[in-house]
Design an enzyme around this catalytic site. Structure first.
Site, PDB file in Angstrom:
ATOM      1  N   ASP A  39       0.661  -1.601   0.065  1.00  0.00           N
ATOM      2  CA  ASP A  39      -0.027  -0.175  -0.241  1.00  0.00           C
ATOM      3  C   ASP A  39       0.848   1.352  -0.227  1.00  0.00           C
ATOM      4  O   ASP A  39       2.065   1.265   0.679  1.00  0.00           O
ATOM      5  CB  ASP A  39      -0.853  -0.181   1.253  1.00  0.00           C
ATOM      6  CG  ASP A  39      -2.116   1.245   0.972  1.00  0.00           C
ATOM      7  OD1 ASP A  39      -2.709   0.510   1.016  1.00  0.00           O
ATOM      8  OD2 ASP A  39      -2.034   1.988   1.108  1.00  0.00           O
ATOM      9  N   ILE A  40       0.325   2.055  -0.744  1.00  0.00           N
ATOM     10  CA  ILE A  40       1.475   3.843  -1.569  1.00  0.00           C
ATOM     11  C   ILE A  40       1.573   4.526   0.007  1.00  0.00           C
ATOM     12  O   ILE A  40       1.882   5.544   0.677  1.00  0.00           O
ATOM     13  CB  ILE A  40       0.815   4.532  -2.211  1.00  0.00           C
ATOM     14  CG1 ILE A  40       1.631   5.307  -2.332  1.00  0.00           C
ATOM     15  CG2 ILE A  40      -0.378   4.957  -1.824  1.00  0.00           C
ATOM     16  CD1 ILE A  40       1.504   6.074  -4.217  1.00  0.00           C
ATOM     17  N   ASN A  97     -12.874  -3.414   2.392  1.00  0.00           N
ATOM     18  CA  ASN A  97     -14.037  -2.273   2.136  1.00  0.00           C
ATOM     19  C   ASN A  97     -14.340  -2.192   0.942  1.00  0.00           C
ATOM     20  O   ASN A  97     -14.138  -2.735  -0.290  1.00  0.00           O
ATOM     21  CB  ASN A  97     -13.052  -1.152   2.314  1.00  0.00           C
ATOM     22  CG  ASN A  97     -12.263  -0.916   4.103  1.00  0.00           C
ATOM     23  OD1 ASN A  97     -13.149  -1.360   5.066  1.00  0.00           O
ATOM     24  ND2 ASN A  97     -11.565   0.057   3.806  1.00  0.00           N
ATOM     25  N   GLU A 105     -11.948   3.582  -1.747  1.00  0.00           N
ATOM     26  CA  GLU A 105     -11.992   4.788  -2.184  1.00  0.00           C
ATOM     27  C   GLU A 105     -12.102   3.954  -3.986  1.00  0.00           C
ATOM     28  O   GLU A 105     -11.629   4.579  -4.606  1.00  0.00           O
ATOM     29  CB  GLU A 105     -10.656   4.965  -1.673  1.00  0.00           C
ATOM     30  CG  GLU A 105     -11.416   5.754  -0.280  1.00  0.00           C
ATOM     31  CD  GLU A 105      -9.768   7.291   0.127  1.00  0.00           C
ATOM     32  OE1 GLU A 105      -9.318   7.221  -0.119  1.00  0.00           O
ATOM     33  OE2 GLU A 105     -10.135   7.961   0.604  1.00  0.00           O
ATOM     34  N   VAL A 106     -10.752   2.547  -4.003  1.00  0.00           N
ATOM     35  CA  VAL A 106     -10.529   2.846  -5.187  1.00  0.00           C
ATOM     36  C   VAL A 106     -11.506   0.854  -5.913  1.00  0.00           C
ATOM     37  O   VAL A 106     -11.304   0.274  -5.245  1.00  0.00           O
ATOM     38  CB  VAL A 106      -9.100   1.661  -5.571  1.00  0.00           C
ATOM     39  CG1 VAL A 106      -8.666   1.503  -6.642  1.00  0.00           C
ATOM     40  CG2 VAL A 106      -7.817   2.799  -4.726  1.00  0.00           C
ATOM     41  N   HIS A 110     -10.255  -4.959  -3.594  1.00  0.00           N
ATOM     42  CA  HIS A 110      -8.567  -5.379  -2.795  1.00  0.00           C
ATOM     43  C   HIS A 110      -8.994  -6.192  -1.244  1.00  0.00           C
ATOM     44  O   HIS A 110     -10.011  -5.669  -0.956  1.00  0.00           O
ATOM     45  CB  HIS A 110      -7.919  -4.450  -2.986  1.00  0.00           C
ATOM     46  CG  HIS A 110      -8.698  -2.250  -2.358  1.00  0.00           C
ATOM     47  ND1 HIS A 110      -9.410  -2.490  -3.439  1.00  0.00           N
ATOM     48  CD2 HIS A 110      -8.643  -1.944  -1.491  1.00  0.00           C
ATOM     49  CE1 HIS A 110     -10.291  -1.048  -2.349  1.00  0.00           C
ATOM     50  NE2 HIS A 110      -9.682  -1.108  -1.754  1.00  0.00           N
ATOM     51  N   HIS A 112      -7.372  -5.389   1.686  1.00  0.00           N
ATOM     52  CA  HIS A 112      -5.961  -4.836   3.096  1.00  0.00           C
ATOM     53  C   HIS A 112      -5.682  -6.903   3.461  1.00  0.00           C
ATOM     54  O   HIS A 112      -5.972  -6.723   4.643  1.00  0.00           O
ATOM     55  CB  HIS A 112      -6.144  -4.603   4.159  1.00  0.00           C
ATOM     56  CG  HIS A 112      -6.754  -3.181   2.852  1.00  0.00           C
ATOM     57  ND1 HIS A 112      -5.791  -1.523   2.565  1.00  0.00           N
ATOM     58  CD2 HIS A 112      -7.565  -2.711   2.655  1.00  0.00           C
ATOM     59  CE1 HIS A 112      -7.030  -0.870   2.450  1.00  0.00           C
ATOM     60  NE2 HIS A 112      -8.005  -1.204   1.729  1.00  0.00           N
TER      61      HIS A 112
HETATM   62  P1  AMP Z   1      -9.758   1.323   0.400  1.00  0.00           P
HETATM   63  O1  AMP Z   1     -10.260   3.126   1.242  1.00  0.00           O
HETATM   64  O2  AMP Z   1     -10.307   0.559   0.557  1.00  0.00           O
HETATM   65  O3  AMP Z   1     -10.659   1.112  -1.014  1.00  0.00           O
HETATM   66  O4  AMP Z   1      -8.419   1.205  -0.040  1.00  0.00           O
HETATM   67  C1  AMP Z   1      -7.612   1.893  -1.214  1.00  0.00           C
HETATM   68  C2  AMP Z   1      -5.953   1.871  -0.377  1.00  0.00           C
HETATM   69  O5  AMP Z   1      -5.438   2.094  -1.906  1.00  0.00           O
HETATM   70  C3  AMP Z   1      -5.480   2.770   0.353  1.00  0.00           C
HETATM   71  O6  AMP Z   1      -4.884   2.052   1.235  1.00  0.00           O
HETATM   72  C4  AMP Z   1      -4.503   3.331  -0.860  1.00  0.00           C
HETATM   73  O7  AMP Z   1      -3.662   4.203   0.607  1.00  0.00           O
HETATM   74  C5  AMP Z   1      -4.646   2.240  -1.767  1.00  0.00           C
HETATM   75  N1  AMP Z   1      -3.803   3.334  -3.128  1.00  0.00           N
HETATM   76  C6  AMP Z   1      -4.246   4.028  -3.632  1.00  0.00           C
HETATM   77  N2  AMP Z   1      -3.007   4.634  -4.755  1.00  0.00           N
HETATM   78  C7  AMP Z   1      -2.594   3.467  -3.899  1.00  0.00           C
HETATM   79  C8  AMP Z   1      -1.054   2.851  -5.542  1.00  0.00           C
HETATM   80  N3  AMP Z   1      -0.979   3.516  -6.050  1.00  0.00           N
HETATM   81  N4  AMP Z   1      -0.195   1.931  -5.256  1.00  0.00           N
HETATM   82  C9  AMP Z   1       0.049   1.995  -3.549  1.00  0.00           C
HETATM   83  N5  AMP Z   1      -1.876   1.993  -3.184  1.00  0.00           N
HETATM   84  C10 AMP Z   1      -2.540   2.906  -3.019  1.00  0.00           C
END
Ligand code: AMP
Length: 125
Positions: A39-40, A97, A105-106, A110, A112
Site C-alpha cells: 500500500d502506498i 472495504n 476508495e478504489v 482489494h 488489505h
Molecule cells: P480502500 O479505502 O479500501 O479503497 O483502500 C484503498 C487503498 O489503496 C488505500 O489504503 C490507499 O493507500 C491505497 N492506494 C491508493 N493508490 C495506491 C497506489 N498507487 N499504490 C498502492 N496503494 C495505493
C-alpha cells in the site's frame, strides 16, 4: 471519495492501471489469479493489498459474478501472500472495504493485509 460496491467496472481505476503495468507498484506476489503489492500509504509495518486480476469492483461484485475457480484462486493467493510474508505465526488482519459505508476508495476489489505489530481492536469506535 468513497465509491459504490456495485455498478459498472471502471477500467481507468488505479488498480486496473497497476495491473496493466501503466503505473508502478512494489509487487510482493503474483500468480494466475492475483497480484499483491505494498500500500502506498501504509497503516501498519506490513500493509499489502491483494487484488484479483479480474475486473471486479468489490467483494459484492466478485462473490456474485466470479467463477468458482477464480474465487478459489484469489482466496488461496491471499493465504499465500500471508505465508510468503511470514505472518502466519505472529498473525495478521485481512480487511476488504465494500462500498460507501466502508469508505472503499478504489473501485477494484482489494483485500488489505496488515501485520508486523499487535494490531489492537478491530474497529475505531
Ligand atoms: P480502500 O479505502 O479500501 O479503497 O483502500 C484503498 C487503498 O489503496 C488505500 O489504503 C490507499 O493507500 C491505497 N492506494 C491508493 N493508490 C495506491 C497506489 N498507487 N499504490 C498502492 N496503494 C495505493
Amino acid at each position: 471519495m468513497p465509491v459504490a460496491a456495485t455498478g459498472t467496472y471502471d477500467d481507468s481505476n488505479i488498480f486496473a492501471r497497476i495491473l496493466r503495468g501503466e503505473i508502478p507498484s512494489k509487487r510482493v506476489y503474483e500468480d494466475q489469479w492475483a497480484i499483491a503489492f505494498h500500500d502506498i500509504n501504509p497503516q501498519a509495518p506490513v500493509h499489502v493489498l491483494v487484488i484479483p486480476r479480474g475486473a471486479y469492483i468489490s467483494w459484492a461484485d466478485f462473490s456474485a459474478l466470479a467463477p468458482d475457480a477464480e474465487i478459489a484462486g484469489f482466496v488461496r493467493a491471499v493465504g499465500a501472500v500471508a505465508r510468503q510474508l511470514a505472518l502466519e505465526e505472529p498473525g495478521y488482519r485481512l480487511l476488504a472495504n465494500a462500498g460507501l459505508d466502508a469508505h472503499q476508495e478504489v473501485p477494484h476489489l482489494h483485500v488489505h493485509l496488515f501485520g508486523g505489530r499487535p494490531l489492537g481492536p478491530m474497529l475505531v469506535r
